[in-house]
Design a protein around this motif. Structure first.
Motif, PDB file in Angstrom:
ATOM      1  N   ILE A 218      -7.902  -4.200   1.201  1.00 30.61           N
ATOM      2  CA  ILE A 218      -6.873  -4.977   1.908  1.00 30.61           C
ATOM      3  C   ILE A 218      -7.330  -6.420   2.119  1.00 30.61           C
ATOM      4  CG2 ILE A 218      -5.566  -5.184   4.066  1.00 30.61           C
ATOM      5  CD1 ILE A 218      -5.727  -2.114   4.284  1.00 30.61           C
TER       6      ILE A 218
ATOM      7  N   PRO B 243      -1.802   6.468   3.863  1.00 25.89           N
ATOM      8  CA  PRO B 243      -1.995   5.834   2.551  1.00 25.89           C
ATOM      9  C   PRO B 243      -2.247   6.861   1.459  1.00 25.89           C
ATOM     10  CG  PRO B 243      -3.194   4.623   4.229  1.00 25.89           C
ATOM     11  CD  PRO B 243      -2.687   5.874   4.892  1.00 25.89           C
TER      12      PRO B 243
ATOM     13  N   VAL C  80       0.864  -1.189   0.000  1.00 23.06           N
ATOM     14  CA  VAL C  80       0.000   0.000   0.000  1.00 23.06           C
ATOM     15  C   VAL C  80       0.901   1.239   0.000  1.00 23.06           C
ATOM     16  CG1 VAL C  80      -1.693   1.337   1.301  1.00 23.06           C
ATOM     17  CG2 VAL C  80      -1.899  -1.150   1.190  1.00 23.06           C
TER      18      VAL C  80
ATOM     19  N   SER D 174      -7.875   0.754   2.710  1.00 22.90           N
ATOM     20  CA  SER D 174      -6.728   1.484   3.257  1.00 22.90           C
ATOM     21  C   SER D 174      -7.142   2.691   4.084  1.00 22.90           C
ATOM     22  CB  SER D 174      -5.804   1.926   2.118  1.00 22.90           C
ATOM     23  OG  SER D 174      -6.535   2.643   1.129  1.00 22.90           O
TER      24      SER D 174
ATOM     25  N   ILE E  64      -7.916   1.515  -1.498  1.00 24.08           N
ATOM     26  CA  ILE E  64      -7.193   0.273  -1.788  1.00 24.08           C
ATOM     27  C   ILE E  64      -7.760  -0.848  -0.918  1.00 24.08           C
ATOM     28  CG2 ILE E  64      -4.950  -0.881  -1.787  1.00 24.08           C
ATOM     29  CD1 ILE E  64      -3.684   1.908  -2.077  1.00 24.08           C
TER      30      ILE E  64
END
Length: 236
Positions: A153, A146, A90, A134, A151
Protein backbone atom coordinates in the motif's frame (compact mmCIF):
# COMPACT_ATOMS: atom_id res chain seq x y z
CA UNK A 1 -23.48 -32.37 -19.61
CA UNK A 2 -25.33 -30.05 -17.26
CA UNK A 3 -28.68 -28.59 -18.21
CA UNK A 4 -28.74 -25.09 -16.75
CA UNK A 5 -32.13 -23.85 -15.53
CA UNK A 6 -32.02 -20.11 -14.91
CA UNK A 7 -34.08 -18.66 -12.07
CA UNK A 8 -34.79 -15.04 -11.33
CA UNK A 9 -35.80 -12.98 -8.35
CA UNK A 10 -37.47 -9.66 -9.00
CA UNK A 11 -40.10 -7.55 -7.30
CA UNK A 12 -40.21 -9.87 -4.32
CA UNK A 13 -40.87 -13.18 -6.06
CA UNK A 14 -38.87 -16.05 -7.48
CA UNK A 15 -39.76 -18.32 -10.39
CA UNK A 16 -38.16 -20.26 -13.23
CA UNK A 17 -37.37 -18.46 -16.46
CA UNK A 18 -40.54 -18.48 -18.64
CA UNK A 19 -40.38 -21.51 -20.95
CA UNK A 20 -43.46 -21.12 -23.08
CA UNK A 21 -41.54 -19.10 -25.71
CA UNK A 22 -38.40 -21.22 -25.81
CA UNK A 23 -37.82 -24.49 -27.64
CA UNK A 24 -34.88 -25.64 -25.48
CA UNK A 25 -32.74 -24.80 -22.50
CA UNK A 26 -29.16 -23.68 -22.68
CA UNK A 27 -26.55 -26.31 -21.84
CA UNK A 28 -23.38 -25.75 -19.82
CA UNK A 29 -20.49 -28.18 -19.71
CA UNK A 30 -17.77 -27.47 -17.15
CA UNK A 31 -14.33 -27.77 -18.75
CA UNK A 32 -11.96 -26.67 -15.99
CA UNK A 33 -11.99 -25.03 -12.55
CA UNK A 34 -8.79 -23.69 -10.96
CA UNK A 35 -8.66 -21.23 -8.06
CA UNK A 36 -10.24 -18.05 -9.43
CA UNK A 37 -10.72 -19.31 -13.00
CA UNK A 38 -13.49 -21.35 -14.60
CA UNK A 39 -13.81 -22.56 -18.20
CA UNK A 40 -17.12 -23.83 -19.54
CA UNK A 41 -18.85 -24.61 -22.82
CA UNK A 42 -22.17 -22.85 -23.41
CA UNK A 43 -24.46 -24.14 -26.16
CA UNK A 44 -28.02 -23.70 -27.42
CA UNK A 45 -27.87 -19.91 -27.04
CA UNK A 46 -27.59 -17.05 -29.50
CA UNK A 47 -24.43 -14.92 -29.93
CA UNK A 48 -26.42 -12.00 -28.48
CA UNK A 49 -27.08 -13.93 -25.26
CA UNK A 50 -23.46 -15.08 -24.94
CA UNK A 51 -22.21 -11.51 -25.35
CA UNK A 52 -24.82 -10.18 -22.92
CA UNK A 53 -23.65 -12.73 -20.34
CA UNK A 54 -20.03 -11.63 -20.83
CA UNK A 55 -20.85 -7.92 -20.58
CA UNK A 56 -22.97 -8.35 -17.46
CA UNK A 57 -20.21 -10.30 -15.71
CA UNK A 58 -17.94 -7.31 -16.34
CA UNK A 59 -20.27 -4.43 -15.52
CA UNK A 60 -23.33 -5.56 -13.55
CA UNK A 61 -22.43 -8.19 -10.93
CA UNK A 62 -22.21 -6.37 -7.54
CA UNK A 63 -19.04 -6.83 -5.47
CA UNK A 64 -17.45 -5.07 -2.50
CA UNK A 65 -14.72 -2.42 -2.76
CA UNK A 66 -13.41 0.32 -0.48
CA UNK A 67 -15.21 3.53 -1.42
CA UNK A 68 -14.71 5.94 1.51
CA UNK A 69 -11.53 6.54 3.51
CA UNK A 70 -11.27 8.70 6.62
CA UNK A 71 -7.64 9.74 7.12
CA UNK A 72 -6.94 10.38 10.81
CA UNK A 73 -3.16 10.74 10.54
CA UNK A 74 -0.77 10.59 7.60
CA UNK A 75 2.74 12.04 7.58
CA UNK A 76 4.03 9.71 4.86
CA UNK A 77 5.22 10.89 1.44
CA UNK A 78 1.93 9.72 -0.11
CA UNK A 79 -0.91 12.25 -0.37
CA UNK A 80 -4.23 11.38 1.26
CA UNK A 81 -6.03 11.21 -2.09
CA UNK A 82 -3.49 8.79 -3.60
CA UNK A 83 -3.57 6.63 -0.48
CA UNK A 84 -7.38 6.45 -0.64
CA UNK A 85 -7.21 5.58 -4.35
CA UNK A 86 -4.76 2.72 -3.71
CA UNK A 87 -6.99 1.32 -0.97
CA UNK A 88 -9.98 1.41 -3.32
CA UNK A 89 -8.10 -0.80 -5.79
CA UNK A 90 -7.30 -3.50 -3.19
CA UNK A 91 -9.73 -6.35 -4.02
CA UNK A 92 -11.80 -7.44 -1.03
CA UNK A 93 -14.02 -10.50 -0.65
CA UNK A 94 -17.77 -9.98 -1.02
CA UNK A 95 -20.42 -10.84 1.55
CA UNK A 96 -23.79 -10.99 -0.29
CA UNK A 97 -25.63 -10.23 2.96
CA UNK A 98 -24.96 -6.49 2.46
CA UNK A 99 -27.39 -4.18 0.67
CA UNK A 100 -26.51 -2.06 -2.30
CA UNK A 101 -26.24 1.55 -1.00
CA UNK A 102 -29.06 2.74 -3.26
CA UNK A 103 -31.33 -0.02 -1.97
CA UNK A 104 -30.55 0.40 1.74
CA UNK A 105 -33.17 2.04 3.96
CA UNK A 106 -30.60 3.94 6.04
CA UNK A 107 -30.35 6.80 3.49
CA UNK A 108 -27.02 7.71 5.08
CA UNK A 109 -24.10 9.16 3.15
CA UNK A 110 -21.65 6.97 5.07
CA UNK A 111 -23.99 3.97 5.15
CA UNK A 112 -24.83 1.62 8.01
CA UNK A 113 -23.98 -1.90 9.17
CA UNK A 114 -26.34 -3.29 6.52
CA UNK A 115 -24.63 -1.64 3.54
CA UNK A 116 -20.99 -1.06 4.52
CA UNK A 117 -18.05 -2.96 5.99
CA UNK A 118 -15.28 -1.11 7.77
CA UNK A 119 -11.51 -1.53 8.00
CA UNK A 120 -8.90 0.12 10.18
CA UNK A 121 -5.22 0.74 9.58
CA UNK A 122 -2.87 2.02 12.29
CA UNK A 123 0.84 1.56 11.66
CA UNK A 124 4.02 3.46 12.52
CA UNK A 125 7.41 2.57 11.06
CA UNK A 126 10.02 1.63 13.65
CA UNK A 127 12.64 0.44 11.15
CA UNK A 128 14.53 2.72 8.72
CA UNK A 129 11.94 1.72 6.11
CA UNK A 130 8.75 -0.35 6.35
CA UNK A 131 6.29 -1.40 3.64
CA UNK A 132 2.63 -1.42 4.69
CA UNK A 133 0.78 -4.39 3.19
CA UNK A 134 -2.90 -5.24 2.79
CA UNK A 135 -2.52 -7.78 5.60
CA UNK A 136 -2.35 -4.83 8.00
CA UNK A 137 -5.86 -3.69 7.06
CA UNK A 138 -8.01 -4.93 9.95
CA UNK A 139 -11.56 -5.86 8.86
CA UNK A 140 -14.58 -5.42 11.10
CA UNK A 141 -16.27 -8.33 9.30
CA UNK A 142 -13.96 -11.30 8.62
CA UNK A 143 -16.09 -12.19 5.58
CA UNK A 144 -15.04 -8.90 3.95
CA UNK A 145 -11.25 -8.86 3.87
CA UNK A 146 -8.45 -8.24 1.36
CA UNK A 147 -8.25 -10.99 -1.24
CA UNK A 148 -4.45 -11.09 -0.81
CA UNK A 149 -2.31 -10.20 2.21
CA UNK A 150 0.68 -9.31 0.02
CA UNK A 151 -0.53 -6.16 -1.76
CA UNK A 152 1.82 -3.21 -0.95
CA UNK A 153 0.00 0.00 0.00
CA UNK A 154 2.70 2.50 1.01
CA UNK A 155 6.32 2.62 2.15
CA UNK A 156 7.03 4.44 5.41
CA UNK A 157 10.29 5.89 6.70
CA UNK A 158 11.17 5.59 10.38
CA UNK A 159 8.80 7.65 12.51
CA UNK A 160 6.19 8.05 9.77
CA UNK A 161 2.65 6.95 10.64
CA UNK A 162 -0.67 6.24 8.99
CA UNK A 163 -3.96 5.92 10.86
CA UNK A 164 -7.24 5.65 9.00
CA UNK A 165 -10.67 4.06 8.70
CA UNK A 166 -11.93 2.68 5.38
CA UNK A 167 -15.44 1.66 4.34
CA UNK A 168 -16.29 -0.92 1.67
CA UNK A 169 -19.62 -1.05 -0.18
CA UNK A 170 -21.27 -3.06 -2.90
CA UNK A 171 -21.01 -1.55 -6.37
CA UNK A 172 -21.03 -2.41 -10.06
CA UNK A 173 -18.24 -2.29 -12.62
CA UNK A 174 -20.19 0.15 -14.80
CA UNK A 175 -19.65 2.79 -12.09
CA UNK A 176 -15.92 2.15 -11.49
CA UNK A 177 -13.36 -0.51 -12.39
CA UNK A 178 -12.71 -1.25 -8.70
CA UNK A 179 -16.15 -2.92 -8.62
CA UNK A 180 -15.44 -5.24 -11.55
CA UNK A 181 -15.96 -8.82 -10.44
CA UNK A 182 -13.75 -10.25 -13.20
CA UNK A 183 -10.26 -9.58 -14.46
CA UNK A 184 -11.11 -11.53 -17.64
CA UNK A 185 -14.38 -12.62 -19.24
CA UNK A 186 -13.92 -13.87 -22.80
CA UNK A 187 -15.32 -16.49 -25.16
CA UNK A 188 -14.60 -18.06 -28.53
CA UNK A 189 -17.26 -19.40 -30.88
CA UNK A 190 -17.22 -22.80 -32.57
CA UNK A 191 -19.69 -22.56 -35.50
CA UNK A 192 -19.59 -26.32 -36.15
CA UNK A 193 -20.64 -27.21 -32.62
CA UNK A 194 -22.67 -24.00 -32.28
CA UNK A 195 -21.12 -23.51 -28.85
CA UNK A 196 -19.26 -20.80 -26.97
CA UNK A 197 -16.13 -21.60 -24.98
CA UNK A 198 -15.97 -19.22 -22.00
CA UNK A 199 -13.04 -18.23 -19.80
CA UNK A 200 -13.97 -16.35 -16.62
CA UNK A 201 -11.29 -15.17 -14.20
CA UNK A 202 -12.42 -13.61 -10.93
CA UNK A 203 -10.52 -10.85 -9.14
CA UNK A 204 -11.05 -12.93 -5.99
CA UNK A 205 -14.01 -10.92 -4.74
CA UNK A 206 -16.39 -13.77 -5.64
CA UNK A 207 -15.87 -17.36 -6.82
CA UNK A 208 -16.02 -17.41 -10.64
CA UNK A 209 -18.99 -19.79 -10.79
CA UNK A 210 -21.01 -17.43 -8.58
CA UNK A 211 -20.21 -14.57 -10.95
CA UNK A 212 -21.60 -16.58 -13.88
CA UNK A 213 -24.75 -17.54 -11.97
CA UNK A 214 -25.34 -13.99 -10.76
CA UNK A 215 -24.93 -12.68 -14.31
CA UNK A 216 -27.54 -15.20 -15.51
CA UNK A 217 -29.94 -14.11 -12.76
CA UNK A 218 -29.48 -10.46 -13.74
CA UNK A 219 -30.30 -11.30 -17.37
CA UNK A 220 -33.44 -13.14 -16.21
CA UNK A 221 -34.54 -10.21 -14.06
CA UNK A 222 -33.97 -7.76 -16.92
CA UNK A 223 -35.98 -10.01 -19.25
CA UNK A 224 -38.87 -10.16 -16.80
CA UNK A 225 -38.85 -6.40 -16.33
CA UNK A 226 -38.85 -5.88 -20.11
CA UNK A 227 -41.75 -8.32 -20.60
CA UNK A 228 -43.76 -6.60 -17.87
CA UNK A 229 -43.02 -3.22 -19.45
CA UNK A 230 -44.27 -4.46 -22.82
CA UNK A 231 -47.38 -5.84 -21.13
CA UNK A 232 -48.15 -2.49 -19.57
CA UNK A 233 -47.73 -0.79 -22.96
CA UNK A 234 -50.11 -3.30 -24.52
CA UNK A 235 -52.70 -2.76 -21.81
CA UNK A 236 -52.58 0.98 -22.25
Amino acid sequence: MLTFFVTFKARGRSAPLPTRKYDSYMDIKLLNREQDTVRFLLSDVSPAFANALRRIMISEVPVMAIDDVMILENNSVMYDEILAHRLGLVPVTTDPAYNLPEECTCNSELGCEKCRASFSLDVEASDPAEVVYSSQLKPENPDVRPVSDKIPIVKLAQGQKIKLEAYARLGRGRAHAKWQAVSAATYSYDPKARAFSFLVESTGTLPPEKIVLEAARIISAKTLSFEEGLGEIGES
